[in-house]
Design a protein around this motif. Structure first.
Motif, short mmCIF file in Angstrom:
data_model
loop_
_atom_site.label_atom_id
_atom_site.label_comp_id
_atom_site.label_asym_id
_atom_site.label_seq_id
_atom_site.Cartn_x
_atom_site.Cartn_y
_atom_site.Cartn_z
N ARG A 313 0.83 -1.20 0.00
CA ARG A 313 0.00 0.00 0.00
C ARG A 313 0.87 1.26 0.00
O ARG A 313 0.59 2.23 -0.69
N GLU A 314 1.92 1.20 0.79
CA GLU A 314 2.83 2.35 0.88
C GLU A 314 3.46 2.65 -0.47
O GLU A 314 3.69 3.81 -0.82
N ALA A 315 3.74 1.59 -1.26
CA ALA A 315 4.37 1.77 -2.57
C ALA A 315 3.35 1.98 -3.68
O ALA A 315 3.73 2.21 -4.83
N GLY A 316 2.03 1.87 -3.35
CA GLY A 316 1.00 2.10 -4.34
C GLY A 316 0.83 0.97 -5.33
O GLY A 316 0.52 1.22 -6.50
N VAL A 317 1.00 -0.29 -4.89
CA VAL A 317 0.84 -1.44 -5.80
C VAL A 317 -0.29 -2.32 -5.30
O VAL A 317 -0.78 -2.18 -4.17
N ASP A 318 -0.66 -3.30 -6.13
CA ASP A 318 -1.79 -4.19 -5.84
C ASP A 318 -1.44 -5.12 -4.69
O ASP A 318 -0.42 -5.80 -4.71
N GLU A 319 -2.32 -5.17 -3.67
CA GLU A 319 -2.08 -6.05 -2.52
C GLU A 319 -2.61 -7.46 -2.75
O GLU A 319 -2.26 -8.39 -2.01
N ALA A 320 -3.46 -7.65 -3.76
CA ALA A 320 -4.13 -8.93 -3.92
C ALA A 320 -3.17 -10.08 -4.17
O ALA A 320 -3.43 -11.22 -3.79
N VAL A 321 -2.04 -9.79 -4.79
CA VAL A 321 -1.11 -10.86 -5.16
C VAL A 321 -0.46 -11.48 -3.92
O VAL A 321 0.14 -12.55 -4.02
N ILE A 322 -0.56 -10.84 -2.78
CA ILE A 322 0.15 -11.34 -1.60
C ILE A 322 -0.41 -12.67 -1.13
O ILE A 322 0.30 -13.50 -0.58
N THR A 323 -1.69 -12.91 -1.39
CA THR A 323 -2.28 -14.19 -0.99
C THR A 323 -2.11 -15.26 -2.05
O THR A 323 -2.42 -16.42 -1.82
N GLN A 324 -1.59 -14.88 -3.25
CA GLN A 324 -1.42 -15.85 -4.34
C GLN A 324 -0.01 -16.43 -4.29
O GLN A 324 0.82 -16.15 -5.14
N VAL A 325 0.28 -17.21 -3.26
CA VAL A 325 1.64 -17.72 -3.07
C VAL A 325 1.69 -19.18 -3.47
O VAL A 325 0.68 -19.88 -3.51
N PRO A 326 2.87 -19.69 -3.80
CA PRO A 326 3.00 -21.10 -4.17
C PRO A 326 2.56 -22.02 -3.03
O PRO A 326 2.57 -21.65 -1.86
N GLU A 327 2.22 -23.25 -3.40
CA GLU A 327 1.73 -24.21 -2.42
C GLU A 327 2.77 -24.50 -1.35
O GLU A 327 2.44 -24.76 -0.19
N GLN A 328 4.03 -24.52 -1.71
CA GLN A 328 5.08 -24.80 -0.72
C GLN A 328 5.03 -23.80 0.42
O GLN A 328 5.24 -24.15 1.57
#
Length: 752
Positions: A313-328
């Motif tokens: 948020r501080e950098a002004g980018v999309d936060e949604a990708v943070i939950t899209q992490v690899p299965e490992q």
């Protein structure tokens, strides 16, 4: 910019500069009271008038009891400071550098106020109106003016006076957190294992465990520790368990986790910036690596994601990708499980990775099943390494991202190369900052070196505002080539033209040693000095240097050889108000200078000048008048202006010659001091010829200087008068009685 007001300048400019500790804590625009915002609109004439008015004020105030030291420093630096402001192009470039420096300086001054304001917002949800006057007092003490305080404080939320605290949570001081981290790292080194990342990790419980779990783990650890032999390890664990009691049991565990989160955010912020610089967005794989790194700092998964989300948020980018992490990453366990993985040393940003055979095999199998051969990602990784070695870290990062996508997980080789790429990009940013400053300051030699280094390690990293390295390099080389052409022309030019050409080269390349050496070689010193007492001061004047556009630096020379700056001026005279009326006249030294390069000195030696002035000039009856001075015949005994003296028994100096601009001669036997006198229009009529210049020379100084430096005026008529001292030590100078043909050097050819 209005008319110069001395009183206003003293209180508004000179006083604050003095209070901050001197010139080094200011900038040319403040020193000369030139508005920074008007740097691009003011014409050169207005700026020069302001500079001259301020310089004149310094001259008048150089003996001020309070500001004497500051004014002396300002006068010494005046030529360099003023030169940077007189030309519009240099002034505009300097304004950009000064504006950035002022902003950084204001940030430093406001840091204390900002910390207090942040704490108030944490406690009350905003700044209570009744707390703002106290903040203003803190700001005033830190040197922040009222307008700057109002501007900065406007960005904070406000709450009414008397608003209750919204939380009783007290943050963990940074120094406490640093001490705990240092003890944990030392424990890891002693045990020979990976250091625990937090106090929860030390106890082997998940972050945020309840008090009962923490207390039980603490008691068990204390019991086991008491069974150990007394040594450094046992003492460290005792200290850490005491911190567990203070921070987790008696204190607020959430505050400790908040402190860990803040430390993790500080660690990850530059890494996120590097990712965004390369990708212009936050990819899921990069987000996963950031979350993993945050968990490696002792945070649970939810809090680690919250830290990365806040940074996004501080950098002004999309936060949604943070939950899209690899299965490992989703499968990672609790803190005790993570302790089985290698953890990086404090101060790095390496991510912990599972090392069990099952997890590694699963990751490799996933990579092969999705992308084919297990060798594919390694080949691409090798391509990225070659690109990095070739000085293209941006291209290397793109290949690295491709290798990570194929591998499906951040293997150790991928992580290691990623860290190397980030390190090079950080070095490139630092290099660009220094290169930009060097170009703005016309330090072309330094700029060429920095550009060459950037081209070697990071030629595809853009500079500020997207600047291209190749374009900047071409501009620097063009300037350097023009400076070289000016220097080549200067080397073949006459002395007066040589100085102008060398100065033009210095304006292009301010750090050119060749240009400075050429300017020094062609810079002609001022001519003879004249010193006399005037009303309330000593007036020092001199013959101007033949080199145009110079300033003059004047030093007062004490009887003990010490020197003190009198001032810097563009005229050929200066008043020294620092000599008491009853004191003996001191000596003086004047040098001509341009752009910080100073000529050889013209010297007036006080004792010799006074002794010569004490000689009585007698004009015999029927002798020449001032109007008939041109008719004086040095061979005619009736026209000598001085009576004979005991020094006339000395043999005259002989073998006079000019070598490399210095007068050389053979000394008379038994003579250790002479007076050298010169005139451009006719031979001097006496040692104290009122129209001539003169200097006393000892044989010791003659040997040190390899002769006597001569004024640049040509033709020049020179006479050397031997000296002796009587029993009282008084200097006695020879008259014109000796054959003048043996003393004078009037021939133009021998001085050309």
């Amino acid at each position: 910019m209005g008319p110069f007001d001395a009183n206003d300048y003293r209180s508004r400019v000179l006083g604050p500069i003095h209070a901050r500790g001197g010139v080094e804590h200011s900038d040319p625009f403040e020193i000369y009271d030139i508005p920074l915002a008007e740097a691009t609109t003011l014409d050169d004439a207005a700026v020069s008038a302001q500079i001259d008015a301020v310089w004149a004020f310094w001259q008048r105030s150089r003996d001020h009891p309070r500001y004497r030291g500051v004014i002396d420093a300002l006068l010494r630096q005046h030529p360099e400071l003023a030169a940077a402001l007189r030309g519009r192009r240099a002034r505009v470039e300097l304004a950009q550098v000064v504006a950035q420096a002022r902003a950084e300086r204001e940030d430093e001054r406001f840091a204390t106020v900002a910390a207090a304001a942040d704490r108030l917002v944490e406690r009350f949800g905003g700044l209570p109106e009744d707390k703002i006057p106290g903040l203003r007092l803190i700001a005033t003490g830190a040197g922040v003016d009222a307008a700057e305080f109002d501007r900065r404080i406007a960005g904070y939320p406000r709450v009414p006076a008397g608003t209750p605290e919204r939380t009783t949570r007290r943050s963990v001081p940074r120094q406490v957190l640093r001490q705990v981290r240092a003890d944990l790292d030392e424990l890891g080194r002693i045990v020979g294992e990976d250091a625990p990342r937090s106090l929860f990790d030390l106890l082997g419980v998940p972050p945020g465990s309840d008090l009962a779990t923490v207390r039980s783990a603490r008691d068990g650890a204390a019991t086991r520790n008491r069974a150990r032999r007394p040594d450094r390890r046992r003492a460290l664990i005792d200290d850490l368990l005491a911190a567990v009691t203070t921070l987790l049991l008696d204190g607020d565990p959430e505050a400790y986790l908040d402190a860990l989160a803040a430390a993790a955010a500080d660690l990850l912020r530059p890494r996120l910036a590097a990712v965004l610089l390369v990708e212009d967005r936050l990819l899921p794989a990069d987000a996963a690596l950031l979350v993993t790194a945050a968990r490696g700092e002792g945070l649970d998964r939810a809090r680690a994601e919250a830290v990365v989300r806040a940074l996004a948020r501080e950098a002004g980018v999309d936060e949604a990708v943070i939950t899209q992490v690899p299965e490992q990453e989703q499968a990672q366990g609790s803190a005790p499980e993570r302790r089985t993985r290698p953890t990086p040393a404090r101060g790095t940003t390496r991510e912990p990775v599972a090392t069990s055979g099952h997890a590694a095999a699963a990751a490799a199998t996933a990579g092969r099943s999705r992308h084919g051969s297990d060798q594919d990602w390694r080949e691409i990784l090798e391509q990225a390494r070659v690109l990095l070695d070739a000085g293209a870290p941006i291209a290397a990062h793109e290949r690295l991202a491709h290798a990570l996508e194929i591998a499906g997980t951040a293997t150790q080789p991928i992580r290691a190369l990623g860290e190397a790429i980030e390190s090079v990009i950080r070095r490139a940013h630092d290099g660009w900052a220094r290169l930009t400053q060097a170009v703005a300051a016309h330090r072309l030699e330094q700029a060429r070196q920095l550009a060459a280094e950037l081209s070697r390690i990071a030629r595809d990293v853009p500079g500020p505002d997207g600047a291209d390295l190749a374009t900047v390099t071409v501009e620097v080389e063009e300037r350097h080539q023009r400076a070289g052409e000016l220097l080549a022309a200067a080397a073949a030019a006459a002395p007066a033209e040589r100085a102008a050409l060398a100065m033009a080269a210095l304006e292009l390349a301010a750090d050119s040693d060749e240009a400075r050496a050429l300017l020094l070689e062609s810079l002609l010193p001022p001519g003879a000095l004249a010193v006399r007492r005037a009303a309330g001061a000593v007036e020092v004047s001199w013959v101007p240097s033949p080199t145009p556009g110079v300033h003059y630096r004047v030093l007062r020379i004490g009887t003990d050889g010490s020197s003190r700056a009198v001032g810097v001026t563009a005229t050929t005279r200066i008043d020294d108000g620092g000599v008491p009326a009853e004191a003996t006249l001191p000596g003086y030294e004047v040098r001509a200078g341009i752009a910080g390069v100073w000529s050889q000195p013209a010297v007036w030696q006080g004792p010799a000048a006074e002794e010569l002035a004490a000689e009585t000039i007698t004009e015999p009856a029927g002798g020449p008048t001032a109007q008939a001075a041109d008719a004086i015949d040095p061979e005619d005994e009736s026209t000598r202006l001085l009576t004979r003296t005991p020094a006339d028994s000395l043999e005259p100096a002989r073998d006079l010659a000019v070598v490399a601009g210095r007068l050389q001669w053979t000394w008379p036997d038994g003579c250790t001091e002479v007076i050298v006198t010169w005139r451009p229009d006719m031979p001097p009529i006496a040692a104290n010829d009122p129209v001539a210049g003169f200097r006393k020379v000892t044989n010791a100084r003659y040997e040190l200087d390899d002769g006597l430096p001569l004024p640049a005026t040509r033709p020049l008529y020179i006479a050397i008068f031997g000296c002796v001292r009587d029993r009282a030590g008084q200097l006695i100078v020879a008259s014109i009685a000796a054959p003048p043909a043996r003393r004078l050097l009037p021939t133009r050819d021998r001085l050309a």
